[in-house]
Design an enzyme around this catalytic site. Structure first.
Site, PDB file in Angstrom:
ATOM      1  N   LYS A 100       1.679   3.227  -4.311  1.00 34.82           N
ATOM      2  CA  LYS A 100       1.739   2.754  -2.809  1.00 34.82           C
ATOM      3  C   LYS A 100       0.595   3.319  -1.866  1.00 34.82           C
ATOM      4  CE  LYS A 100       6.565   1.927  -3.105  1.00 34.82           C
ATOM      5  NZ  LYS A 100       7.782   1.517  -2.658  1.00 34.82           N
ATOM      6  N   GLU A 109       6.288   7.066  10.375  1.00 31.88           N
ATOM      7  CA  GLU A 109       6.272   5.511  10.323  1.00 31.88           C
ATOM      8  C   GLU A 109       7.019   4.905  11.503  1.00 31.88           C
ATOM      9  OE1 GLU A 109       7.821   3.307   6.666  1.00 31.88           O
ATOM     10  OE2 GLU A 109       5.783   3.633   6.003  1.00 31.88           O
ATOM     11  N   ARG A 157       4.355  -9.496 -10.829  1.00 32.03           N
ATOM     12  CA  ARG A 157       5.106 -10.335 -12.256  1.00 32.03           C
ATOM     13  C   ARG A 157       5.573 -11.456 -11.413  1.00 32.03           C
ATOM     14  NH1 ARG A 157       9.920  -9.094  -9.593  1.00 32.03           N
ATOM     15  NH2 ARG A 157       9.949  -7.026  -8.674  1.00 32.03           N
TER      16      ARG A 157
END
Lengths: 495, 170, 495, 170
Positions: free
Chosen positions: C116, C200, C292
């Site tokens: 991340k 954040e 994916r």
């Protein structure tokens, strides 16, 4: 506004109509015969009424009984599906009289579509080309010769009292015509005591191409592209596709305009189909209007994005068609295979009975409209269409290979099906190249190829078959050692 | 046991070599051994994996020396050479096919629309014996040989199943 | 050219991949655990290999065993599906080393997507907006306050050692921040002996919007539109749709461009998804790349006309993407409902066991990807997704009503499902109006509404239930008079 | 017979008025007569048409005075007032629910990951008794009442089916 629709039909088309009604919040009324009490359309409808014995005449064609159910159930519209009462103008009339909306054209327009002579006259007036020939009966051999020379040889002489290939002669020059005229006349008089002859241009290697169209009560008409339905057996369609491999943009628009004129000419309302013969030289000749929803409508739905049953309901509600011709864009390629319960090798004879197990294919670009479910029965009383397998692809090749994969996945236990034949056809170069004609099966010896394909398949499966047989024998031996065997049906005693 | 498959010009020897338990078997076909795992099985059919390939078979009919199965949707007739006579009832109707066979069977199910012959009639191979209706179609049942009609086994308007005897021709 | 693909997965996604391979004539190799020997993917693949015990670690996650099967079967490519090994860079590496094509990004790119911190740094460089906040850990309360004032209150203080809601504080001004910083630090030290805090921006009423993208080995990148996946439970998606009701053409293109930059920034190849939080003020913030094929890819297939698995195979074969961004046109509206085996009222707890009977919906605009068949089993060893029900319509309303009809048709006997909840959601005004957010279920009290809907449904069904009970009692009485009853399980003795 | 439906504030009287043969019945619910046609029926379920509406019901469980069915996908519990005691075995486990009930049952199937109590422990309602894993999720099974753990019926790593007794709490 239509709030409750009776579906005067059964099988996959009844389910198809129920599905759209459900999505639109419209209640549905199913009707069923003795043979169908356990059928899927009974289970899926809001209400279901028994209407009589298995034979269609005593149930699905029984107008009085169906009317009784419509009145009792408070139905405000009836969808006839295809077949049965769908093109019966008496029934359309009966509905009109009882203030029940018949989802289809008016009785008057239906009648006009059904009368070949009147319909042909209307088409000529509307400048829709029909197969060239005498406008009606010819007076004598001289008259016939005059017309033959106008339209060009070869021509077909047809006794209107013939049928099934009798009283028909193909002639290629004046001499043959004069001889032929005499013998057809003679045959016809010998057979039915009178004679009446038509002259028509004889067309070889024709394609069956039809156009979906819609016309609303305000007089707006659109065509929703063509479908090519050339792959047939005994004049019954087996495989349909859209677009046709030989229809380009210009042709599509040009013939499409004549389709709209045809619909206007017969004062049509709702959805219909104009059928054409397409000659090998590229000319299109109108044959007839099918005044109903067609079996093969899903391929048009795939490439247009439209729900055609919804469009039928909108038009039946008196609404204008909610789009213009120019709004319609063709998107991709679609193919339909009619999965029939029939034995290809017994000249497509019916195959009926219980279906203990079914696996229905699905996946991206695959749609299967069917009444089959594990434990259902294929009835001998109704037609042989069990399922419509429809695939879509961005390219023709994608729709074709998806169809092949889906055909391979489709498992129907207990009855013979047309699936193996379709695999042979879809794998053939002629099909891949779009070299289609109404005599495709015979022209390219498809049944013989199928025989070869099946033999090859047998060879591939022989080891697996042996393995199954070996295990079965072992299992059997072990079981009979441990139980009393009723020899007369030991098979059922094993479990 | 020795097997032949109809329409295929080979004959096969087949047997179970070993039952490994847990539904796993080793079988031998001619000279090759194969691994077989039964997934489900009952008297009507079997699902199994043979050398890592899945198969589904339905057992249709078995007589002393013939077995009809449908494997992966492919119908196959096997001829067996074995000695089960003492326990297996031969349920395929008459004896063999062709001229020797008495019984004319219907290959399709349907309703009898009309009967074209009478008992005692002399008929030729291919003559129409009766006409059946099924799925809106009329299908003629034709004699399988020259002969004399011994008995007619159906009546007009009666329902006939696939494989039912329609008439006996001597 | 890839000719044989092993699918290192099970359930509906294995079937989905097999389907496209079949259509393309590519052979497939299934792998299965003890639990799955009777599963549909075993039956549909060209070959099937047993790989171990039911527990995923001993089968579907067993890299050595799967490699062994790949080598033995002569597989040239592996499709990982989603879950299991799909985002495992060790496995991608193992395949690369053994010259087996891994259908997905390179191990290196996958690793970058999975980290991340590194991924966020790459995004900042590529000017892809991420949720505003400290670039890494903050030194102290002063540092945190400085950043909070830059990005604006409210902000979230997050201990990197927290999790499950612990060690998180939402603060709205400097004073709260200083108090909060102290208590979060304290909590974290108390719990794990150390503290490390991130700041954040706190976003309320966010939507989850993601973009499908594709990037080939030649560096061509396209986005294939957005999917809105805001309807979730416990951070797991339940319902997805495309287009998003709040994404217009301009936004689609603008955010789409940043998606392509993101894919380029991580050197991605094959298909991937960039996930965003969309704040109530319209700002989009990148969260992560899912490296994916996604569960919800069918809705993108419906509106783009693409077969995404085919596109994956093309890219894996080293081919350039066969279209340009400007070729892609969005057509219609699609919705997916994830049909889970779970009990909504037991906090979505799993529900497993045999499924004796299933009716799978079908029809125009309906696609159902599922491993269910009558007689199958829903295993407790794997995830709860039994089926993906996907509908398409020309309008949002058409796709929504088709979904409702299909949900009503879907019959799964034996396990609890999320179907009733979806009916309540799809009927709600909030859903119809596109008023979506990741807290949709709680925000609008959907579970309570479901309770009410079910009560209403019970009332509607009460007469039918009574009828069934009356007949049952009668049947039971008649039978017990005629047979010896084993009282301990009479239910099974009746037939 | 007299019926009550759980969660619905009404009670119903229901009976068969007449068996018309051919699977057709007239039944009476409260004061209204209804036509009912059975399509298929066995001990597990029934498909029928009631006043021209099709229904499909599955019989799940029946005890002396309670019957669980799923009708058209809707689960319904009926309370019966009748006297079947002499023949019907009450197969719902213990006696009633709530504080009187001894057995703590698992509402979900799964594998036992951990057991949080020992026999003889005093526990409160809501205390975790054990944790199950199913479909990658961990779910806690909590005590249904205050009491003392009499017996623990499961072991770690064992598989538990829905409805299995996990422990007995006195």
């Amino acid at each position: 506004m239509i709030e409750k629709v009776l579906i005067a039909n059964r099988g996959e088309i009844a389910l198809r109509v129920i599905r759209t009604c459900k999505a639109l919040g419209i209640k549905t009324v199913a009707v069923y015969s003795d043979e169908d009490y356990n059928s899927m359309h009974v289970k899926q409808a809001t209400e279901a009424y028994h209407i009589g014995e298995a034979a269609p005449a005593k149930s699905y064609l029984n107008q009085d009984k169906i009317l009784e159910v419509m009145l009792k159930s408070g139905t405000d519209a009836v969808h006839p599906g295809y077949g049965f009462l769908s093109e019966n103008d008496d029934f359309a009339n009966l509905c009109e009289k009882n203030k029940i909306i018949f989802i289809g054209p008016t009785a008057e327009s239906m009648n006009l579509c059904g009368d070949k002579m009147k319909c042909k006259a209307a088409m000529l007036k509307a400048e829709v080309p029909t197969v060239p020939g005498s406008p009606g009966l010819v007076k004598d051999a001289g008259d016939a010769e005059k017309i033959a020379n106008e339209i060009g040889y070869p021509v077909m002489l047809k006794s209107v009292y013939g049928g099934g290939g009798r009283g028909i002669r193909i002639v290629t020059n004046d001499k043959e015509l004069r001889d032929g005229f005499e013998s057809v006349t003679g045959e016809s008089i010998a057979a039915v005591g009178k004679s009446a002859i038509l002259v028509e241009k004889y067309l070889e290697k024709t394609r069956h191409i039809e156009y979906q169209f819609a016309r609303d009560t305000h007089g707006n008409t659109v065509h929703i592209f063509e479908r090519e339905c050339s792959i047939q057996r005994r004049n019954q369609k087996l495989i349909e596709q859209t677009p046709s491999p030989i229809v380009d943009e210009e042709t599509r628009a040009r013939v499409g305009k004549s389709v709209c004129r045809a619909a206007d000419a017969v004062g049509y309302t709702n959805l219909g189909t104009a059928e054409f013969l397409r000659a090998d030289n590229g000319d299109f000749y109108f044959i007839e209007i099918n005044a109903r929803l067609q079996v093969e409508h899903p391929i048009t739905e795939f490439v247009s994005g439209l729900d055609l049953v919804k469009l039928q309901l909108d038009i039946a509600n008196g609404e204008p068609i909610p789009f213009k011709q120019s709004d319609l864009k063709m998107n991709g390629y679609a193919i339909e295979c009619r999965i029939n319960a029939e034995d290809t090798f017994l000249d497509f004879a019916p195959s009926t009975g219980p279906v203990p197990d079914v696996i229905i294919p699905a996946g991206p670009g695959v749609r299967c409209d069917t009444y089959l479910y594990p434990g259902c029965t294929v009835s001998p009383f109704y037609d042989s269409l069990m399922a419509k397998l429809v695939t879509w692809g961005q390219t023709f090749e994608e729709s074709r290979t998806r169809m092949l994969a889906a055909l391979n996945d489709f498992y129907i236990q207990g009855v013979e099906t047309s699936i193996p034949l379709y695999k042979t056809i879809l794998n053939s170069d002629e099909y891949k190249n779009g070299d289609l004609s109404t005599d495709f099966l015979k022209r390219y010896g498809m049944i013989d190829r199928l025989t070869k394909d099946l033999k090859k398949e047998k060879e591939e499966k022989s080891e697996a078959a042996l393995a199954a047989a070996i295990i079965h024998s072992e299992y059997f031996k072990n079981r009979i050692q441990n139980s009393t065997v009723n020899n007369s049906n030991w098979k059922y005693k094993l479990d | 046991m020795n097997y032949k498959i109809q329409d295929i010009e080979k004959s096969f020897d087949g047997k179970i070599v070993e039952n490994l338990g847990n539904n796993d078997y080793i079988i031998k076909i001619n000279d090759n051994e194969h691994n077989l795992k039964i997934i489900t099985m009952n008297s009507n059919g079997i699902e199994f994996v043979l050398d890592n390939k899945y198969h589904k078979a339905k057992y249709i009919e078995q007589s002393t020396n013939e077995m009809n199965i449908v494997i992966d949707n492919v119908p196959i007739t096997l001829n067996l050479h074995t000695h089960f006579d003492e326990v297996v009832y031969k349920n395929s109707g008459g004896g063999g096919t062709g001229d020797a066979q008495l019984a004319l069977k219907s290959q399709i199910p349907g309703k009898v629309v009309s009967i074209s012959i009478s008992e005692g009639d002399s008929i030729k191979k291919g003559d129409i014996v009766c006409t059946l209706e099924s799925m809106k179609m009329q299908v003629a049942i034709k004699s399988h040989k020259d002969g004399v009609v011994k008995t007619i086994k159906v009546k007009e308007a009666a329902t006939v199943a696939k494989g039912d005897v329609v008439a006996e021709i001597e």
